[in-house]
Design a protein around this motif. Structure first.
Motif, PDB file in Angstrom:
ATOM      1  N   ARG A 191      -0.990   2.321   9.404  1.00 47.57           N
ATOM      2  CA  ARG A 191      -0.507   2.581   8.126  1.00 47.57           C
ATOM      3  C   ARG A 191       0.820   3.338   8.390  1.00 47.57           C
ATOM      4  O   ARG A 191       0.845   4.528   9.006  1.00 47.57           O
ATOM      5  CB  ARG A 191      -1.543   3.170   7.249  1.00 47.57           C
ATOM      6  CG  ARG A 191      -2.821   2.586   7.173  1.00 47.57           C
ATOM      7  CD  ARG A 191      -3.696   3.210   6.583  1.00 47.57           C
ATOM      8  NE  ARG A 191      -4.953   2.395   6.328  1.00 47.57           N
ATOM      9  CZ  ARG A 191      -6.082   2.031   7.274  1.00 47.57           C
ATOM     10  NH1 ARG A 191      -5.810   2.363   8.445  1.00 47.57           N
ATOM     11  NH2 ARG A 191      -6.985   1.301   6.900  1.00 47.57           N
TER      12      ARG A 191
ATOM     13  N   GLN B  55       0.814  -1.173   0.076  1.00 46.56           N
ATOM     14  CA  GLN B  55       0.157   0.183  -0.029  1.00 46.56           C
ATOM     15  C   GLN B  55       0.960   1.287   0.144  1.00 46.56           C
ATOM     16  O   GLN B  55       0.443   2.245  -0.611  1.00 46.56           O
ATOM     17  CB  GLN B  55      -0.824   0.150   1.134  1.00 46.56           C
ATOM     18  CG  GLN B  55      -2.003  -1.053   1.239  1.00 46.56           C
ATOM     19  CD  GLN B  55      -3.126  -1.133   2.388  1.00 46.56           C
ATOM     20  OE1 GLN B  55      -3.004  -0.312   3.040  1.00 46.56           O
ATOM     21  NE2 GLN B  55      -3.999  -2.048   2.184  1.00 46.56           N
TER      22      GLN B  55
ATOM     23  N   ALA C  96       0.161   7.148   7.501  1.00 49.49           N
ATOM     24  CA  ALA C  96      -1.054   7.925   8.379  1.00 49.49           C
ATOM     25  C   ALA C  96      -0.524   9.098   9.199  1.00 49.49           C
ATOM     26  O   ALA C  96       0.564   8.836   9.681  1.00 49.49           O
ATOM     27  CB  ALA C  96      -1.964   6.955   9.090  1.00 49.49           C
TER      28      ALA C  96
ATOM     29  N   ASN D 119      -6.135   5.034  -2.206  1.00 49.43           N
ATOM     30  CA  ASN D 119      -6.170   5.735  -0.694  1.00 49.43           C
ATOM     31  C   ASN D 119      -6.945   4.768  -0.074  1.00 49.43           C
ATOM     32  O   ASN D 119      -7.010   3.611  -0.382  1.00 49.43           O
ATOM     33  CB  ASN D 119      -7.063   7.089  -0.885  1.00 49.43           C
ATOM     34  CG  ASN D 119      -8.489   6.834  -1.628  1.00 49.43           C
ATOM     35  OD1 ASN D 119      -9.140   5.939  -1.545  1.00 49.43           O
ATOM     36  ND2 ASN D 119      -8.532   7.937  -2.285  1.00 49.43           N
ATOM     37  N   ASP D 120      -7.314   5.046   1.409  1.00 48.08           N
ATOM     38  CA  ASP D 120      -7.804   4.048   2.220  1.00 48.08           C
ATOM     39  C   ASP D 120      -9.062   3.534   1.882  1.00 48.08           C
ATOM     40  O   ASP D 120      -9.546   2.379   1.996  1.00 48.08           O
ATOM     41  CB  ASP D 120      -7.971   4.854   3.734  1.00 48.08           C
ATOM     42  CG  ASP D 120      -6.646   5.076   4.408  1.00 48.08           C
ATOM     43  OD1 ASP D 120      -5.658   4.540   3.930  1.00 48.08           O
ATOM     44  OD2 ASP D 120      -6.669   5.728   5.359  1.00 48.08           O
TER      45      ASP D 120
ATOM     46  N   GLU E 217      -9.783  -0.400   0.864  1.00 49.76           N
ATOM     47  CA  GLU E 217     -10.930  -1.106   1.707  1.00 49.76           C
ATOM     48  C   GLU E 217     -11.588  -1.812   0.873  1.00 49.76           C
ATOM     49  O   GLU E 217     -12.096  -2.852   0.915  1.00 49.76           O
ATOM     50  CB  GLU E 217     -11.432  -0.193   2.541  1.00 49.76           C
ATOM     51  CG  GLU E 217     -12.636  -0.809   3.408  1.00 49.76           C
ATOM     52  CD  GLU E 217     -13.415   0.166   4.457  1.00 49.76           C
ATOM     53  OE1 GLU E 217     -14.309  -0.267   4.905  1.00 49.76           O
ATOM     54  OE2 GLU E 217     -12.940   1.213   4.246  1.00 49.76           O
TER      55      GLU E 217
END
Length: 817
Positions: free
Chosen positions: A814, A692, A817, A702-703, A707
């Motif tokens: 992450r 990632q 993050a 992106n997140d 997901e």
């Protein structure tokens, strides 16, 4: 007795016994590109060559490429001297023309002959309707004897062929291939026993395209809208539920006469079955058209509704929809934007040909049955169900009109990733679909962007208290656009007070912030009746207007400047075109830094005016530099996921993320984390984080997309494996014991090789997959018939271990993050 062979024909038959060669491998660019098509052809080859059979059934879902598969098969048969000529049958003239065009595109050397229009011309491929073919047999009792030994391919809908068609295969002694949807399988309701091509128990090349198994070859999802506005279509009209004024109108209507000529009394209600059969409601049709025009997918930079099929109830209904479209969009209709295409319309085939042209009108086809099945127009992105459909087969055939892939539909590199279905007649509820929340839409149309940019320029000139002449010119352009708006259009009518005010030039003398906001929010998006312009010219307008805004506001516009310089260079490269040669001095000046040092608004405006019509002349492969992408949100509505058409509903954002991620990762296979995924080694949480991190560093994902990728694939590691595949050497090492030809038979090794092939291509093999095609061609009753219990357990354990190795969930924070 229908006749006998001539001496030449007998000699040809003898010659074919010795001249026939094994089926060739593809030694040139293949006609088919999809792995399941290639496997189907291999299965047919074995069926004809090794099993000495003369007929086969291929079961392929709508949009899976049946026609192209047949063309590739015909090419192989002719190259291997198995056949001299090919006969392709369809049930409609439109499908005959479509097939002829497909043969010309993919196999031009076959010299396809359209028997419907070209009579008895000589060729290698003959395409005909059932009726025409039966007529030729009845006319001459034997037609084109050299055609004996060809391929029969019925195409079209599922209603069966006309009387006399069974004579065709019997009379012509054909090798017979019958592609069709799942309902054509011998165990299903279609079966095609009337053609005597296949009967239950015959071996078939059977390939069903299940959800998620289209190999990325069909549109990933449909956005289907259930709309409550069409209440009358669903429930009919009840007198007691009408307003007092509507009741008065109801009572004054002429409801017909009885047998004695006396007027009939008004009924208490008109049920849904009769609605749009003989009673048509203006407001209902207007609301359906409004929903289509506002919620439908648009192309040409968002300025034009994409190719659309409206499924009407009957001819009168289709005509009435067209009449209401004329009232609301007279300017578009003058360009034949919408047309009725039914069996009752003259020159219907010509209209279908025009509808099949990406940039040619009509863009809305209002159809009754004629376009429900068979017609292949990849550009179709909107389907409107304005009639009830209670046949599941027909419903999915109609849905299939939108599943075709279409590259570059929304711009260079921006392929068709979705289509939309608007259902006003409870078809989706009838077929028990699940409701989902609404998703996002594409960016604002180019015309809206241009309108708003000019409003911003006026606001900027007002703030600077300068450029009175330039401001007045901008105001005149905007006033002319508003002046052209049709006051009778249902989109324009709610804003008439504002529109009438700004049709007056005096209203533009002074504009408040509220005026500018109202114009931008309510008027900029409304349809005008100005002459249509080329999409690339409008994109160039947006580019220059944004450059002018940056210049006036003192904001950086380096990106726009670079794009304009590049465009000037591309145009200069085509100076052999007289129109471009006339602007050569300007093009060369723009490419020097000195021109940009003292650039002014007026200089940029001259560039816009003089070059906007030249930009479309740039070669297509170089046009991507002027394209941009803006995201917007859809309005209110209820989405319905349509399973079975290639996967679940996927947003355009996620589709682009997947495409970018696949391209990036395949170019960086040497990265340690990526190499570990391909090696089949167990992944750790740290490996997932690294994967990632690599994508985020490249500006990909992106997140939210990570997901969604994990949710769709089962884990992020499995998602990455599906993009990069498993290294073939690693896959062979995992199954090494099963490749020992001293311990295992040819079919056992072939079965394992198919698993290795799929792992190499897709990264993962579900245990259930080994009971489907192509595995069932080696083990028709399943792998249990090939492997003893202990070997089968080890085989499944190896498959599960490779899947589990990539399925490690995230446990670490992450790093970005």
């Amino acid at each position: 007795m229908q006749g006998s062979f001539t001496q030449d024909e007998l000699e040809l038959l003898v010659q074919r016994r010795t001249a026939r060669s094994p089926w060739p491998r593809a030694d040139e660019p293949p006609i088919v590109e999809r792995y399941y098509q290639e496997r189907a052809i291999r299965a047919i080859a074995e069926h004809f060559e090794h099993d000495q059979q003369r007929k086969a059934l291929v079961v392929m879902a709508t949009g899976a490429g049946k026609t192209r598969t047949v063309i590739a098969l015909a090419d192989l048969l002719m190259r291997a001297n198995w056949v001299k000529r090919v006969l392709f049958l369809a049930d409609r003239t439109a499908l005959v023309n479509q097939a002829v065009n497909a043969f010309k595109a993919h196999l031009p050397a076959s010299a396809p002959v359209n028997l419907v229009t070209e009579g008895d011309e000589d060729g290698r491929v003959y395409v005909s309707t059932y009726q025409t073919m039966v007529g030729k047999i009845d006319e001459a009792r034997r037609w084109h004897p050299p055609l004996r030994g060809g391929v029969l391919r019925p195409g079209g809908d599922r209603r069966g062929a006309p009387v006399g068609v069974p004579q065709v295969p019997r009379h012509l002694r054909l090798l017979r291939l019958v592609p069709g949807g799942p309902d054509r399988h011998p165990q299903g309701r279609g079966g095609h026993e009337h053609l005597r091509a296949v009967r239950p128990g015959d071996r078939c090349a059977h390939r069903r395209l299940l959800a998620g198994r289209s190999g990325g070859r069909r549109v990933p999802g449909a956005t289907a809208w259930c709309v409550g506005a069409a209440k009358f279509v669903r429930e009919g009209i009840r007198y007691d539920e009408l307003s007092e004024d509507e009741k008065d109108e109801w009572d004054e209507l002429e409801w017909g006469e009885d047998d004695e000529g006396n007027p009939l009394d008004p009924p208490d209600e008109v049920g849904a079955a009769k609605f749009n059969k003989w009673l048509f409601n203006e407001d209902t049709v207007d609301k359906v058209l409004e929903h289509l025009m506002t919620k439908g997918l648009h192309v040409a930079g968002g300025d034009r509704l994409g190719k659309t099929i409206i499924f009407a109830k009957n001819q009168r209904h289709a005509d009435y929809i067209y009449e209401r479209f004329i009232v609301n969009y007279p300017q578009l209709d003058a360009g034949n934007f919408a047309r009725v295409i039914t069996h009752s319309v003259k020159y219907g085939q010509g209209l279908i040909d025009d509808f099949s042209n990406k940039d040619k009108a009509p863009h809305i086809a209002i159809s009754v049955d004629m376009l429900d099945t068979g017609i292949d127009v990849p550009e179709v992105v909107n389907l409107v169900f304005f009639k009830m459909v209670r046949s599941k087969t027909k419903f999915w055939q109609m849905i299939g009109r939108g599943t075709r892939l279409c590259p570059d539909l929304f711009g260079p590199g921006d392929d068709k990733t979705e289509f939309r279905v608007f259902d006003f007649c409870q078809n989706l509820e009838f077929f028990s679909q699940t409701l989902l929340p609404a998703d996002g839409a594409a960016g604002a149309p180019l015309s809206e962007q241009i309108f708003k940019a000019r409003l911003e320029l006026i606001q900027t000139f007002d703030a600077l208290k300068a450029g009175a002449a330039e401001r007045a010119e901008l105001a005149d352009v905007l006033r002319a656009a508003i002046e052209s708006m049709n006051a009778g259009n249902f989109l324009v009518r709610p804003h008439l007070q504002l529109i009438e005010r700004f049709r007056d030039g005096a209203s533009w003398a002074t504009l408040s912030v509220g005026d500018l906001a109202a114009l931008a929010d309510r008027v900029a998006k409304l349809p005008t009746q100005l002459e249509p312009e080329h999409e690339d010219a409008k994109r160039f307008d947006v580019l220059v207007l944004n450059t002018q805004l940056g210049l006036l506001r003192g904001e950086p516009f380096d990106r726009q400047r670079r794009v304009l310089i590049q465009i000037a260079g591309l145009l200069e490269d085509q100076q052999t075109i007289p129109a471009i040669a006339a602007e050569l001095e300007l093009l060369q000046a723009m490419q020097h830094d000195e021109w940009w040092v003292d650039v002014t608004y007026s200089m940029l405006e001259q560039v816009r005016r003089r070059l906007r019509l030249l930009v479309p002349l740039i070669e297509r492969t170089k046009k991507s530099i002027v394209y941009t992408n803006f995201n917007d949100q859809l309005g209110d509505g209820t989405e319905v996921e349509l399973p079975g058409i290639g996967g679940s509903v996927a947003s355009a954002e996620f589709a682009q993320f997947r495409k970018k991620a696949e391209h990036f990762l395949k170019e960086h296979l040497a990265e340690a984390a990526v190499a570990k995924v391909r090696s089949g080694e167990p992944l750790t949480a740290a490996d997932i984080d690294e994967l990632q991190r690599i994508l985020v560093a490249a500006g990909i994902g992106n997140d939210d997309t990570f997901e969604q990728a994990s949710r769709n694939a089962g884990s992020f590691g499995l998602f990455i494996r599906s993009l990069v595949g498993l290294d073939r050497a690693a896959a062979k090492a995992a199954f090494a014991e099963f490749l020992d030809d001293k311990r295992y038979s040819k079919n056992q090794i072939k079965f394992v090789t198919l698993i290795i092939d799929e792992l190499t291509e897709h990264g993962v093999v579900d245990a259930a997959r080994v009971y489907e095609s192509p595995y069932d061609s080696v083990a028709p009753t399943g792998p249990e018939a090939l492997f003893p219990g202990a070997d089968l357990d080890r085989l499944f354990a190896t498959i599960n271990a490779l899947t589990k190795a990539a399925a490690t969930p995230r446990t670490m924070p992450r790093p970005w993050a």
